[in-house]
Each structure stands twice: as structure tokens, then as C-alpha cells.
Enzyme design. Structure first.
Site, PDB file in Angstrom:
ATOM      1  N   LYS A  79       0.852  -1.109  -0.014  1.00  0.00           N
ATOM      2  CA  LYS A  79       0.088  -0.072   0.018  1.00  0.00           C
ATOM      3  C   LYS A  79       0.863   1.423   0.007  1.00  0.00           C
ATOM      4  O   LYS A  79       1.896   1.406   0.765  1.00  0.00           O
ATOM      5  CB  LYS A  79      -0.923  -0.034   1.230  1.00  0.00           C
ATOM      6  CG  LYS A  79      -1.970   1.038   1.395  1.00  0.00           C
ATOM      7  CD  LYS A  79      -2.764   1.002   2.671  1.00  0.00           C
ATOM      8  CE  LYS A  79      -3.872   1.810   2.896  1.00  0.00           C
ATOM      9  NZ  LYS A  79      -4.704   1.522   3.958  1.00  0.00           N
ATOM     10  N   SER A 154      -9.433   1.493   3.083  1.00  0.00           N
ATOM     11  CA  SER A 154      -9.099   2.406   2.007  1.00  0.00           C
ATOM     12  C   SER A 154      -7.868   1.533   1.301  1.00  0.00           C
ATOM     13  O   SER A 154      -7.120   1.903   0.519  1.00  0.00           O
ATOM     14  CB  SER A 154      -8.187   3.481   2.808  1.00  0.00           C
ATOM     15  OG  SER A 154      -7.256   2.959   3.951  1.00  0.00           O
ATOM     16  N   SER A 178      -9.764  -0.855   7.351  1.00  0.00           N
ATOM     17  CA  SER A 178      -9.026  -0.528   5.844  1.00  0.00           C
ATOM     18  C   SER A 178      -8.288  -2.078   5.382  1.00  0.00           C
ATOM     19  O   SER A 178      -8.100  -1.886   4.127  1.00  0.00           O
ATOM     20  CB  SER A 178      -8.308   0.475   6.012  1.00  0.00           C
ATOM     21  OG  SER A 178      -9.001   1.563   5.687  1.00  0.00           O
TER      22      SER A 178
HETATM   23  N1  GLN Z   1     -13.180   4.052   6.406  1.00  0.00           N
HETATM   24  C1  GLN Z   1     -12.258   4.154   7.866  1.00  0.00           C
HETATM   25  C2  GLN Z   1     -12.078   5.813   7.635  1.00  0.00           C
HETATM   26  O1  GLN Z   1     -12.317   6.404   6.541  1.00  0.00           O
HETATM   27  C3  GLN Z   1     -11.246   3.279   8.044  1.00  0.00           C
HETATM   28  C4  GLN Z   1     -10.235   3.783   7.036  1.00  0.00           C
HETATM   29  C5  GLN Z   1      -8.670   2.922   7.402  1.00  0.00           C
HETATM   30  O2  GLN Z   1      -8.760   1.851   8.012  1.00  0.00           O
HETATM   31  N2  GLN Z   1      -7.690   3.573   6.957  1.00  0.00           N
HETATM   32  O3  GLN Z   1     -11.375   6.393   8.421  1.00  0.00           O
END
Ligand code: GLN
Length: 488
Positions: A79, A154, A178
Site C-alpha cells: 500500500k 482504504s 481498511s
Molecule cells: N473507513 C475508515 C476511515 O475512513 C477506515 C479507514 C482505515 O482503516 N484506514 O477512516
């Protein structure tokens, strides 16, 4: 069918037997990216020349009878919020568009030491803020199962890269789901370890008390192996925990034939209005699988889970507003070309560099941390966070693992939620509590919807019970064939 359809464990055995070389696998991976990624758009950059050179060196060492690391020359994707020496690391943000880190993240050092071959960096929601990978400043990643649907987020690029078999393994980061949610949307295995299990050194911080790096793989045993490689103490991360790393790849297979004595918990609060009927049915069928393996299903309650979303979005935004202060055109990041004075330079650089969702969270977090509101919002959120952790502590007195959906629906359509931030936040309902509590969680495929999209089963366990979690997941996998389903 591509050789990359095989599990990582099997590919490593083939590499070590000399049936295939690391150069061959790396070429297959790079060719798959060339062939498929114009549609899927999982990768922000590839690392072809260096990857081939690295693979060649590993093959030569093996040929000369010298030791080769646990990952044996397997291709891997990372990532794009983890620092890679000499390789652009953008966080899918304009503000870091040209950032080339002068060092490797702790996990990247471990991957290299284990002889993984880094083939590229994957797309994400900008600074990991989002649940669909649509908040990337550069491109939208599409779900390999249906290009009109999101991959989740994400870490959507890393999930899609494994789902489409462009790489056998990848790394993501999980602040509020994410890794687990995109794994669920893409029908692969994704795991968030216990907070402190894996070093965050070199992970570009979103919300430091919640962030944790973890593996994506096609199957549970391969995820266990990657977790084993990246886990361990690192004194450059003050929250990294000094505990021995179990041999997850071995203990995952040590499950007995049946699960007699295993207690699988389900929380009443997880099966309420808003849960898609097909998702609910798939989770209930998964519980039947566990029952048939001899496990006992225990119904319990997580009474504070209804506050999880509000708590999470206050704490995550507060930490983000502080962490992202360093991207100001001076310390790091893009600097605006035109400005009149210093303040103007900061605001123009940040204004041009950050996207809408990142700005929204910086504003929300700055507000929650401001002198007049700190007690009412941030401090209150920290207290509720403790109550959420206590709910889990009580739950794990009564069960070994907790089973739940990973999201209220299968992968939603591209564009469906992106203009409604609140609805997007609400879709995180099943995943964020684990980050607030610091406990490990795993997602694996447990069904397909009537329109052919994967449905994810989430399993959670008490802190540092990764072995238990992996074994319970592996037993499910042995009893079902969902992990053998392919999008393409
Ligand atoms: N969807 C969550 C957020 O927007 C989790 C994102 C993540 O785990 N990086 O913060």
C-alpha cells in the site's frame, strides 16, 4: 489459469524445489499487471527493473545453495502509505505526489530480509481516509468481481491486486477496517493484527493510536505466513510490543479435525436493521459451519457498540489533524508556486495538496481538539473508547472468537456513497470497534451475493490471540470452498 492462482505456501514450495524461479513469478506478476491493471487500476506505481534484479539475485543465491528467506522470492505489493527507499510513496495525495522516501518502513525491511520481491505500490483513499478507494487523488480502483463496484477501502489497491491474482500477497493498513473491509469486498483474506504486534515505523500516520499494518492473501495459511514475517518488536515504534512472534504459519495448521470446545460469539447488536439479507444469511450459514465442526455458538452483547462510529470519527480525525500538520510545504510536501507571505504559503500549499475528505477531517479534528471543545468531544470519546474495550474484554470471557459481518452490504456501486460522507462513515459499523479496542480481526470469504459479489465473514479475538483467530479461520476454510472462487 495463472500460476499466481496457487496459494503462496504452495508457490514457496515450488520455488524451493526449483520447479519455478523467482524471476519467472515476478515476470508473471508484472505481465498480469500490464494486462489487467488498465481496467482495475490497483497500482499507483510499479518497480519492474528493481524487482527483476532482486528476483535474479534471490534465484542465484538459491542456485548456489545459500539460504533464502521465508518468502523465497515471491512477488508482493505494498500500500502506498508505507515508505519504500528510493520508491515513490504518495499516500494517493497530491501533497506527496513526488515524495521519494530516504528509508524503508520497518515492515519493508522485514519483507526484504525475507526475500519478498516488491513489484509495486498500490492505490488507497488519500491518507487512508475512506472506505471505497474513491478518495484517491489519482485514480479509482475497480472491483475485479464487477468493475462497476468499489473494492472497498482504504487499502483497495492491495485487496484488488490479490483478488485479481496480479500478486499472491500484499500489505495494507487498517485504522478502522481498511484491510478487513476491502478483503471482504474482494473475496480474499485480510487481517488486522493486535495493536503493537507489527511496527508502524515508516507507515505514514493517519491516526496513530488506531493504525496497524497487516497482510492480504488468497488463503488463511498464506496470510499467517506473511503476518509471521512482518510481526515483531521495533524500538523505532514506541507502541510496538516486545513479545515473541509465534510461528503462525505452522500453528495455523495444527487445528484438530474438529472444533469441539471452541466458543464462537455473536453479538446481538450486529444483527439489526440495515443489514443486507443476503449478508445476514451468509453469516448465519457460516455459524452453521462452525456448529457442524463442533463449536458452540454463544450469543452475547456489546452494549457500547452503538457509539463506535461517533467515537472513532472523533478520535481518528483528531489524530489526523495533528499528524497531517507536517505536510505544510516546508517540512514535507508540495509547496504552492504563488503566495504573498508565510501564512499564505502554508494555506495555499495545503489547499492545493489535500483533497476534500482530508480537509474535512483536519477541520473536524482541529475543532474537536480546540480548547473550548476538548472535554466535550475528544476526552469524552476517549472515555467511550475504554467502555468499548471493556465490552470486548467481557465478551472474550465467554467466547474465543467473535463472528460478524464485515460490512452491512456486499461491495457497493462506484459513486453510490462517495458524495455522502456520513453514509460512507456508517458503512464502517462492523470494523471500527476492533481498532478502538486494539484487538485482532480477520476477514474471509463466506459467500457470494445473487449478483456475484463476495460476502465477508469477520472474526475477532482478544489481544494477541492471532493464533486462535487464524486457526478458527483455517478450519472454516477447510470446511468450505469459498476461498477457491475467482473473479476472473
Ligand atoms: N473507513 C475508515 C476511515 O475512513 C477506515 C479507514 C482505515 O482503516 N484506514 O477512516
Amino acid at each position: 489459469m495463472s500460476v499466481l492462482s496457487t496459494s503462496s505456501i504452495e508457490l514457496i514450495a515450488r520455488l524451493n524445489r526449483g520447479d519455478v524461479t523467482s524471476v519467472e513469478l515476478t515476470e508473471v506478476s508484472l505481465d498480469a499487471i500490464t494486462a489487467q491493471d488498465a481496467n482495475i487500476r490497483a497500482f499507483l506505481s510499479t518497480n519492474a527493473d528493481a524487482a527483476i534484479a532482486q528476483a535474479k539475485a534471490i534465484d542465484e543465491r538459491r542456485k548456489a545453495g545459500q539460504p533464502v528467506g521465508k518468502l523465497a522470492g515471491l512477488p508482493i505489493a505494498i500500500k502506498d502509505n508505507m515508505c519504500t527507499l528510493g520508491l515513490k510513496t504518495t499516500c494517493a495525495s497530491r501533497i506527496l505526489e513526488n515524495f521519494v522516501p530516504p528509508y524503508d518502513a520497518g515492515v519493508v525491511e522485514k519483507l526484504k530480509a525475507a526475500d519478498a520481491v516488491i513489484v509495486g505500490k498500490t492505490n488507497l483513499d488519500e491518507f487512508a481516509m475512506g472506505s471505497s478507494t474513491e478518495n484517491s487523488a489519482f485514480q479509482v480502483t475497480r472491483n475485479p468481481w464487477n468493475l462497476e463496484h468499489t473494492v472497498g477501502g482504504s487499502s483497495g489497491g492491495s485487496a484488488a491486486a490479490v483478488a485479481a491474482r496480479m500478486v499472491p500477497l500484499s500489505l495494507g493498513s487498517d485504522t478502522g477496517g481498511s484491510i478487513r473491509q476491502p478483503a471482504g469486498f474482494c473475496g480474499v483474506v485480510g487481517m488486522k493484527p493486535t495493536y503493537g504486534r507489527v511496527s508502524r515505523y515508516g507507515l505514514i500516520a493517519y491516526a496513530s493510536s488506531l493504525d496497524q499494518i497487516g497482510p492480504f492473501a488468497t488463503d488463511v495459511a498464506s496470510a499467517a505466513l506473511l503476518l509471521e514475517v512482518i510481526s515483531g518488536h521495533d524500538d523505532r515504534d514506541s507502541t510496538s510490543v516486545d513479545r515473541p512472534v509465534p510461528e503462525y504459519s505452522q500453528t495455523v495448521e495444527s487445528a484438530p479435525g474438529r472444533l469441539t470446545g471452541l466458543r464462537v460469539g455473536i453479538a446481538r447488536e450486529h444483527f439489526v436493521e440495515g443489514l443486507d439479507r443476503e449478508v445476514e444469511a451468509a453469516i448465519k450459514q457460516s455459524l452453521d459451519v462452525y456448529r457442524s465442526l463442533g463449536a458452540e455458538i454463544v450469543e452475547l452483547s456489546l452494549p457500547h457498540s452503538k457509539y463506535a462510529i461517533a467515537t472513532y470519527y472523533l478520535i481518528a480525525a483528531s489524530e489526523a489533524s495533528s499528524n497531517l500538520a507536517r505536510f505544510d510545504g516546508v517540512h514535507y510536501g508540495h509547496r504552492a508556486a504563488k503566495f504573498d507571505n508565510l501564512i499564505d504559503m502554508y494555506s495555499a500549499s495545503r489547499g492545493e495538496g489535500f483533497g476534500a475528505e482530508v480537509k474535512r477531517r483536519i477541520m473536524l479534528g482541529t475543532y474537536a481538539l480546540s480548547a473550548g471543545y476538548y472535554d466535550a468531544y475528544y476526552l469524552k470519546a476517549l472515555k467511550v473508547r475504554r467502555l468499548i474495550r471493556r465490552d470486548f474484554d467481557a465478551a472474550f470471557e465467554r467466547c474465543d472468537v467473535l463472528a460478524s459481518p464485515i460490512a452491512p452490504t456486499p461491495a457497493f456501486r462506484l459513486g453510490e456513497l462517495v458524495n455522502d460522507p456520513l453514509a460512507m462513515y456508517l458503512s464502517d459499523i462492523y470494523t471500527i470497534s476492533a481498532n478502538l479496542a486494539g484487538i485482532p480481526g480477520l476477514s474471509l470469504c463466506c459467500g457470494l451475493s445473487s449478483n456475484g459479489l463476495p460476502i465477508g465473514l469477520q472474526l475477532l479475538a482478544a489481544p494477541f490471540e492471532e493464533e486462535k483467530l487464524l486457526r478458527a479461520a483455517r478450519m472454516f476454510e477447510r470446511a468450505t470452498d469459498w476461498h477457491t472462487k475467482r473473479p476472473i
